[in-house]
Design a protein around this motif. Structure first.
Motif, PDB file in Angstrom:
ATOM      1  N   GLU A  36       0.526  -1.091  -0.113  1.00  0.00           N
ATOM      2  CA  GLU A  36      -0.238   0.134   0.064  1.00  0.00           C
ATOM      3  C   GLU A  36       0.843   1.266  -0.173  1.00  0.00           C
ATOM      4  O   GLU A  36       0.723   2.145   0.609  1.00  0.00           O
ATOM      5  CB  GLU A  36      -1.010  -0.262   1.256  1.00  0.00           C
ATOM      6  CG  GLU A  36      -1.652  -1.301   1.447  1.00  0.00           C
ATOM      7  CD  GLU A  36      -3.246  -1.323   0.353  1.00  0.00           C
ATOM      8  OE1 GLU A  36      -2.908  -0.535  -0.391  1.00  0.00           O
ATOM      9  OE2 GLU A  36      -3.543  -2.346   0.524  1.00  0.00           O
ATOM     10  N   ILE A  37       2.257   1.519  -0.655  1.00  0.00           N
ATOM     11  CA  ILE A  37       2.855   1.807  -1.432  1.00  0.00           C
ATOM     12  C   ILE A  37       2.490   3.439  -1.303  1.00  0.00           C
ATOM     13  O   ILE A  37       2.899   4.806  -1.236  1.00  0.00           O
ATOM     14  CB  ILE A  37       4.172   1.661  -1.580  1.00  0.00           C
ATOM     15  CG1 ILE A  37       4.515   3.089  -1.806  1.00  0.00           C
ATOM     16  CG2 ILE A  37       3.780   1.943  -3.239  1.00  0.00           C
ATOM     17  CD1 ILE A  37       6.261   2.347  -0.595  1.00  0.00           C
ATOM     18  N   ASP A  38       0.812   3.898  -1.981  1.00  0.00           N
ATOM     19  CA  ASP A  38       0.188   4.855  -2.056  1.00  0.00           C
ATOM     20  C   ASP A  38      -0.516   5.662  -0.826  1.00  0.00           C
ATOM     21  O   ASP A  38      -0.949   6.127  -1.513  1.00  0.00           O
ATOM     22  CB  ASP A  38      -0.727   4.666  -3.229  1.00  0.00           C
ATOM     23  CG  ASP A  38      -1.585   3.433  -3.176  1.00  0.00           C
ATOM     24  OD1 ASP A  38      -2.723   3.557  -3.638  1.00  0.00           O
ATOM     25  OD2 ASP A  38      -1.088   2.377  -2.755  1.00  0.00           O
ATOM     26  N   SER A  39      -0.105   4.515   0.117  1.00  0.00           N
ATOM     27  CA  SER A  39      -1.459   5.703   0.978  1.00  0.00           C
ATOM     28  C   SER A  39      -0.909   6.758   1.291  1.00  0.00           C
ATOM     29  O   SER A  39      -1.625   7.366   2.013  1.00  0.00           O
ATOM     30  CB  SER A  39      -2.076   4.561   2.108  1.00  0.00           C
ATOM     31  OG  SER A  39      -1.368   4.149   2.372  1.00  0.00           O
ATOM     32  N   PHE A  40       0.209   7.224   0.893  1.00  0.00           N
ATOM     33  CA  PHE A  40       0.898   8.535   1.519  1.00  0.00           C
ATOM     34  C   PHE A  40       1.768   8.665   0.481  1.00  0.00           C
ATOM     35  O   PHE A  40       1.563   7.398   0.010  1.00  0.00           O
ATOM     36  CB  PHE A  40       1.470   8.279   2.604  1.00  0.00           C
ATOM     37  CG  PHE A  40       1.393   7.920   4.021  1.00  0.00           C
ATOM     38  CD1 PHE A  40       0.384   9.087   4.514  1.00  0.00           C
ATOM     39  CD2 PHE A  40       1.691   7.043   4.791  1.00  0.00           C
ATOM     40  CE1 PHE A  40      -0.220   8.810   5.460  1.00  0.00           C
ATOM     41  CE2 PHE A  40       1.070   6.714   6.385  1.00  0.00           C
ATOM     42  CZ  PHE A  40       0.013   7.735   6.382  1.00  0.00           C
ATOM     43  N   PRO A  41       1.832  10.113  -0.086  1.00  0.00           N
ATOM     44  CA  PRO A  41       2.561   9.827  -1.129  1.00  0.00           C
ATOM     45  C   PRO A  41       3.589   9.911  -0.940  1.00  0.00           C
ATOM     46  O   PRO A  41       5.020  10.416   0.078  1.00  0.00           O
ATOM     47  CB  PRO A  41       2.027  11.819  -1.599  1.00  0.00           C
ATOM     48  CG  PRO A  41       1.433  12.285  -0.094  1.00  0.00           C
ATOM     49  CD  PRO A  41       0.906  11.515   0.781  1.00  0.00           C
ATOM     50  N   ALA A  43      -2.094  -0.762  -5.352  1.00  0.00           N
ATOM     51  CA  ALA A  43      -3.265  -0.692  -6.480  1.00  0.00           C
ATOM     52  C   ALA A  43      -2.833   0.687  -7.812  1.00  0.00           C
ATOM     53  O   ALA A  43      -3.198   0.129  -8.450  1.00  0.00           O
ATOM     54  CB  ALA A  43      -4.245  -0.850  -6.543  1.00  0.00           C
ATOM     55  N   THR A  44      -2.637   1.662  -6.306  1.00  0.00           N
ATOM     56  CA  THR A  44      -2.697   2.542  -7.406  1.00  0.00           C
ATOM     57  C   THR A  44      -0.973   3.307  -7.104  1.00  0.00           C
ATOM     58  O   THR A  44      -1.078   3.905  -6.458  1.00  0.00           O
ATOM     59  CB  THR A  44      -3.777   3.530  -6.555  1.00  0.00           C
ATOM     60  OG1 THR A  44      -3.950   3.456  -5.309  1.00  0.00           O
ATOM     61  CG2 THR A  44      -5.478   3.593  -7.758  1.00  0.00           C
ATOM     62  N   PRO A  45      -0.555   2.916  -8.333  1.00  0.00           N
ATOM     63  CA  PRO A  45       0.487   3.007  -8.011  1.00  0.00           C
ATOM     64  C   PRO A  45       1.545   4.783  -8.192  1.00  0.00           C
ATOM     65  O   PRO A  45       0.343   5.739  -8.685  1.00  0.00           O
ATOM     66  CB  PRO A  45       1.744   2.578  -8.784  1.00  0.00           C
ATOM     67  CG  PRO A  45       0.983   2.567 -10.108  1.00  0.00           C
ATOM     68  CD  PRO A  45      -0.415   2.372  -9.292  1.00  0.00           C
ATOM     69  N   PRO A  46       2.318   5.716  -7.644  1.00  0.00           N
ATOM     70  CA  PRO A  46       2.304   6.899  -7.321  1.00  0.00           C
ATOM     71  C   PRO A  46       2.754   7.668  -8.584  1.00  0.00           C
ATOM     72  O   PRO A  46       4.045   7.132  -8.704  1.00  0.00           O
ATOM     73  CB  PRO A  46       2.790   7.102  -6.032  1.00  0.00           C
ATOM     74  CG  PRO A  46       3.588   6.128  -5.039  1.00  0.00           C
ATOM     75  CD  PRO A  46       2.304   4.978  -5.999  1.00  0.00           C
ATOM     76  N   GLU A  47       2.492   8.636  -8.537  1.00  0.00           N
ATOM     77  CA  GLU A  47       3.626   9.181 -10.006  1.00  0.00           C
ATOM     78  C   GLU A  47       5.013   9.225 -10.152  1.00  0.00           C
ATOM     79  O   GLU A  47       5.719   8.403 -10.836  1.00  0.00           O
ATOM     80  CB  GLU A  47       3.426  10.623  -9.856  1.00  0.00           C
ATOM     81  CG  GLU A  47       4.039  11.331 -11.293  1.00  0.00           C
ATOM     82  CD  GLU A  47       3.262  10.085 -12.739  1.00  0.00           C
ATOM     83  OE1 GLU A  47       4.182   9.859 -13.334  1.00  0.00           O
ATOM     84  OE2 GLU A  47       2.170   9.297 -12.468  1.00  0.00           O
ATOM     85  N   ASP A  48       5.555   9.020  -8.954  1.00  0.00           N
ATOM     86  CA  ASP A  48       6.878   9.100  -9.079  1.00  0.00           C
ATOM     87  C   ASP A  48       7.713   7.621  -9.183  1.00  0.00           C
ATOM     88  O   ASP A  48       8.656   7.214  -9.419  1.00  0.00           O
ATOM     89  CB  ASP A  48       7.691  10.282  -7.103  1.00  0.00           C
ATOM     90  CG  ASP A  48       6.934   9.079  -6.441  1.00  0.00           C
ATOM     91  OD1 ASP A  48       6.097   8.777  -6.015  1.00  0.00           O
ATOM     92  OD2 ASP A  48       7.675   8.831  -5.184  1.00  0.00           O
ATOM     93  N   LEU A  49       6.788   6.644  -8.366  1.00  0.00           N
ATOM     94  CA  LEU A  49       7.770   5.188  -9.059  1.00  0.00           C
ATOM     95  C   LEU A  49       7.437   5.182 -10.189  1.00  0.00           C
ATOM     96  O   LEU A  49       7.655   4.008 -11.045  1.00  0.00           O
ATOM     97  CB  LEU A  49       6.584   4.352  -8.355  1.00  0.00           C
ATOM     98  CG  LEU A  49       7.197   4.498  -6.458  1.00  0.00           C
ATOM     99  CD1 LEU A  49       6.038   3.188  -6.064  1.00  0.00           C
ATOM    100  CD2 LEU A  49       8.497   4.401  -6.393  1.00  0.00           C
ATOM    101  N   LEU A  50       6.207   5.313 -10.421  1.00  0.00           N
ATOM    102  CA  LEU A  50       5.454   5.441 -12.174  1.00  0.00           C
ATOM    103  C   LEU A  50       6.934   5.618 -13.094  1.00  0.00           C
ATOM    104  O   LEU A  50       7.341   5.063 -13.961  1.00  0.00           O
ATOM    105  CB  LEU A  50       4.504   5.567 -12.506  1.00  0.00           C
ATOM    106  CG  LEU A  50       3.357   5.108 -12.279  1.00  0.00           C
ATOM    107  CD1 LEU A  50       2.008   5.331 -12.396  1.00  0.00           C
ATOM    108  CD2 LEU A  50       3.271   3.514 -12.824  1.00  0.00           C
ATOM    109  N   LYS A  51       7.501   7.309 -12.681  1.00  0.00           N
ATOM    110  CA  LYS A  51       8.421   7.595 -13.775  1.00  0.00           C
ATOM    111  C   LYS A  51       9.413   6.367 -13.502  1.00  0.00           C
ATOM    112  O   LYS A  51      10.131   6.330 -14.540  1.00  0.00           O
ATOM    113  CB  LYS A  51       8.061   8.716 -12.998  1.00  0.00           C
ATOM    114  CG  LYS A  51       9.305   9.686 -13.381  1.00  0.00           C
ATOM    115  CD  LYS A  51       9.809  11.541 -12.813  1.00  0.00           C
ATOM    116  CE  LYS A  51      10.705  12.112 -13.817  1.00  0.00           C
ATOM    117  NZ  LYS A  51      10.717  13.083 -12.466  1.00  0.00           N
ATOM    118  N   ALA A  52       9.884   6.580 -11.907  1.00  0.00           N
ATOM    119  CA  ALA A  52      11.659   5.487 -11.776  1.00  0.00           C
ATOM    120  C   ALA A  52      11.237   4.402 -12.287  1.00  0.00           C
ATOM    121  O   ALA A  52      12.020   4.557 -13.558  1.00  0.00           O
ATOM    122  CB  ALA A  52      10.686   5.571 -10.349  1.00  0.00           C
ATOM    123  N   ALA A  53       9.808   3.994 -13.291  1.00  0.00           N
ATOM    124  CA  ALA A  53       9.472   2.415 -13.521  1.00  0.00           C
ATOM    125  C   ALA A  53      10.235   2.607 -15.083  1.00  0.00           C
ATOM    126  O   ALA A  53      10.746   1.749 -16.276  1.00  0.00           O
ATOM    127  CB  ALA A  53       9.163   1.733 -13.684  1.00  0.00           C
TER     128      ALA A  53
END
Ligand SMILES: [Zn+2]
Ligand SMILES: [Zn+2]
Ligand SMILES: [Zn+2]
Lengths: 228, 425
Positions: free
Chosen positions: B204-209, B235-245
């Motif tokens: 649940e990494i996204d429950s906090f930004p 379930a809902t990846p935060p933008e910064d992790l998507l960017k890293a990906a």
């Protein structure tokens, strides 16, 4: 935008009249509206002796007991806020965790009522030396010092422990741990208001009152606690 | 807060000054360096009357003052190298794929991000990874921002890894720390560790930004060994992790179907013109919805945006359905864990809740109503999460998700769109 000291959330701080009374501090509130809302003021009905919130304006059970113990020589206490979950959390963070900055929240909560107090001397209930050393500050002193001229009339014995860590029974049975501050010289007459953060059983404030009355029998002693 | 008396592997704790209590295998650093707390990474600005800085951000773990030292126990403990898995379940083909991916990345010591819809069976998917880590004698932590999730994960892992020592840590439980091979804890508790784990899984990494939370970022970096790797589940990846990906810094794997293969229930949108509650009475339509849901026999979660309103709603629902077993729950509620447990066991019919139950928790057959889904407190991610509470059981893959709103917000639109997209894949 300011940051709420209680929940760390940013909020638009309106100019707060209560803060205008505090010298040298930011004039905007340090609590966001939703945190402020969680602190409930005592009223409309309360015990006329200790200030506890209740349905009627009659003397509460605890106070009747004090009247018996002290043969009528009871202590009159004024309190402003109910001891609810929010106040409990605030005190845990201020006293147990040692989050010193929260004294500003307590000042803001207490200020309006404190401005109306009238006495010759204001005496804070002292912290024990080991707690003061551990926290780096005297909890009650730090709350009231920007609001009132304080007189350090009392001291607390070392090793006395904190009331907050005891159950109700242990608190009631606690021994007298206050004594006259040896550094205090001179004599005192007139009206004294004792200051504390919370009135729980009354044991602490009665002991503090006793210590003063023993030394200065001519004084008239009342008390003020932010919460009851 | 009590300070740790004994030094445990991978832990860090505060001392006032250098003295002979510091032993071999321990390093010390100043607690605050350049105004930055070395335990949680926050910048410190509050001062004590002495003039020394202290860290407010992690004050609950024992106040960290300028001038104090942080002692870190770096010397390692050793753990038996055996898988220790007693779980005999089967992964579905889709889950199997994710699981294999995780094993590959772990072998290559790469961090990875698992994007899986709620109810996709994330926990089961990591079992083979855990077994592999344990069979190499590795130490593992599973961290999540919510206490409820810690409490839910713990018994499942105890059942799945009967032969592994497992510890559970969160702020509501006073417990002496020990050297367990598997630690399940809140992300906050990670601040007590320094280079402790070979594998760190954050759920649940996204429950906090993640990006906006320096503490979590810091903890996730500090608690894992230099040679270790991390897995982020969401379930809902935060933008910064998507960017890293996207930049190739983080491996990513997606799983869009729930483990039972059914789709996510699509929220029913329910527009209200008048307020939800007027003079202690529910809007008649909302009253009908609640009545209907209660009559269906499904346990019902009703989400409210503000704690302050809970007593009024409680009274209104009580008046509407006097026989219903009903409770309110919110983050600071001292009986929160008990009430959640009662609801799970079926001893409560309806729970009025804040967003604390938006994710991570599973209640069989539950239905959900969000009152004021247009409130600013709900992000699109949290609306998706709340919807994801429903239909998690194979026997009962559908159910009511109702978004009550007065203004069709961008968040509502985005949440519904996301759910439909996930269902399409
Ligand atoms: Zn606040
Ligand atoms: Zn009373
Ligand atoms: Zn810190």
């Amino acid at each position: 935008m300011s940051l709420c000291l209680f929940c760390d959330q940013p909020f638009t701080g309106d100019l707060d009249m209560r803060r205008l009374l505090l010298p040298g501090k930011s004039k905007t509130s340090c609590l966001c509206p939703s945190c402020r809302q969680q602190f409930a003021q005592i009223g409309p009905a309360f015990c006329p002796q200790c200030g506890r919130q209740q349905d009627s304006g009659e003397i509460c059970q605890d106070c009747q007991k004090w009247r018996r113990i002290y043969q009528g020589n009871f202590l009159h206490n004024q309190a402003v806020y109910c001891y609810n979950q929010a106040f409990h959390d605030l005190m845990v963070r201020y006293k147990r965790y040692g989050d010193y900055l929260l004294c500003q929240v307590l000042q803001e909560l207490a200020a309006p009522a404190v401005q109306k107090l009238a006495a010759d001397y204001y005496v804070p209930v002292p912290t024990s030396p080991e707690h003061r050393k551990k926290r780096g500050y005297d909890t009650v002193w730090e709350i009231f010092t920007p609001l009132l001229p304080l007189t350090p009339l009392l001291a607390k014995k070392a090793g006395a422990g904190a009331q907050g860590e005891k159950g109700k029974k242990a608190r009631m049975q606690a021994k007298q741990n206050f004594f006259l501050n040896p550094e205090f010289r001179g004599t005192i007459t007139g009206k004294i208001i004792l200051l504390d953060d919370i009135y729980t059983t009354g044991r602490t404030l009665y002991h503090a009152r006793d210590a003063i009355e023993t030394a200065f029998p001519k004084c008239q002693v009342e008390s003020f606690s932010i919460s009851r | 807060m009590t300070e740790e008396k004994e030094s445990l592997t991978g832990r860090q704790w505060l001392v006032d000054k250098v003295d002979n209590s510091i032993k071999e295998g321990q390093t010390t650093i100043p607690a605050i360096e350049n105004g930055i707390c070395q335990r949680c990474g926050s910048s410190c600005w509050a001062r004590l009357p002495s003039g020394f800085l202290y860290c407010r951000a992690c004050v609950g773990l024992g106040r960290l003052d300028e001038g104090k030292l942080l002692v870190r126990q770096t010397a390692g403990s050793h753990y038996p190298a055996r898988a220790g898995m007693t779980w005999t379940g089967q992964l579905q083909e889709r889950q199997e794929g994710v699981s294999r991916f995780l094993l590959e990345k772990f072998a290559a010591k790469e961090d990875c991000l698992v994007e899986a819809v709620t109810g996709a069976g994330k926990t089961e998917m990591i079992f083979p990874l855990l077994a592999e880590a344990f069979s190499r004698g590795c130490r593992v932590a599973i961290a999540t921002p919510r206490i409820d999730v810690v409490n839910e994960l713990y018994p499942r892992l105890v059942a799945a890894f009967g032969e592994v020592e497992i510890g559970k840590y969160h702020g509501r439980e006073e417990k002496e720390a020990a050297n367990e091979q598997l630690v399940i804890c809140t992300t906050h508790q990670l601040l007590k560790y320094y280079q402790a784990f070979d594998l760190l899984i954050i759920d649940e990494i996204d429950s906090f930004p993640y990006a906006g939370n320096p503490q979590l970022h810091f903890a996730a970096g500090n608690a894992v060994k230099k040679t270790g790797s991390r897995v982020f589940l969401t379930a809902t990846p935060p933008e910064d992790l998507l960017k890293a990906a996207r930049q190739g810094k983080l491996a990513i794997v997606r799983l869009n179907r729930r483990f039972h293969g059914y789709t996510l229930p699509v929220p029913r949108l329910d527009l209200y013109v008048k307020p939800f509650l007027t003079k202690g009475r529910l809007h008649p339509k909302l009253a009908r919805r609640i009545k209907m849901a209660a009559k269906s026999g499904h346990p019902l979660l009703v989400f409210l945006p503000r704690i302050a309103q809970m007593p009024q709603y409680f009274a209104a629902v009580k008046r509407l359905l006097p026989d219903l077993r009903l409770a309110t729950v919110y983050a600071q509620d001292p009986d929160r864990l008990e009430k959640v447990e009662k609801f799970r066991k079926g001893d409560l019919d309806l729970l009025l809740t804040t967003t604390i139950l938006e994710r991570g928790v599973t209640f069989k057959h539950v239905w959900v109503i969000i009152v004021a889904a247009d409130d600013e407190i709900y992000s699109a991610a949290s609306l998706v999460q709340i919807a994801g509470r429903v239909g998690r059981d194979k026997q009962d893959p559908d159910g009511l998700v109702l978004f009550g709103y007065r203004r069709y917000s961008r968040q509502i639109r985005s949440a519904v769109k996301q759910i439909k997209e996930m269902n399409r894949v």
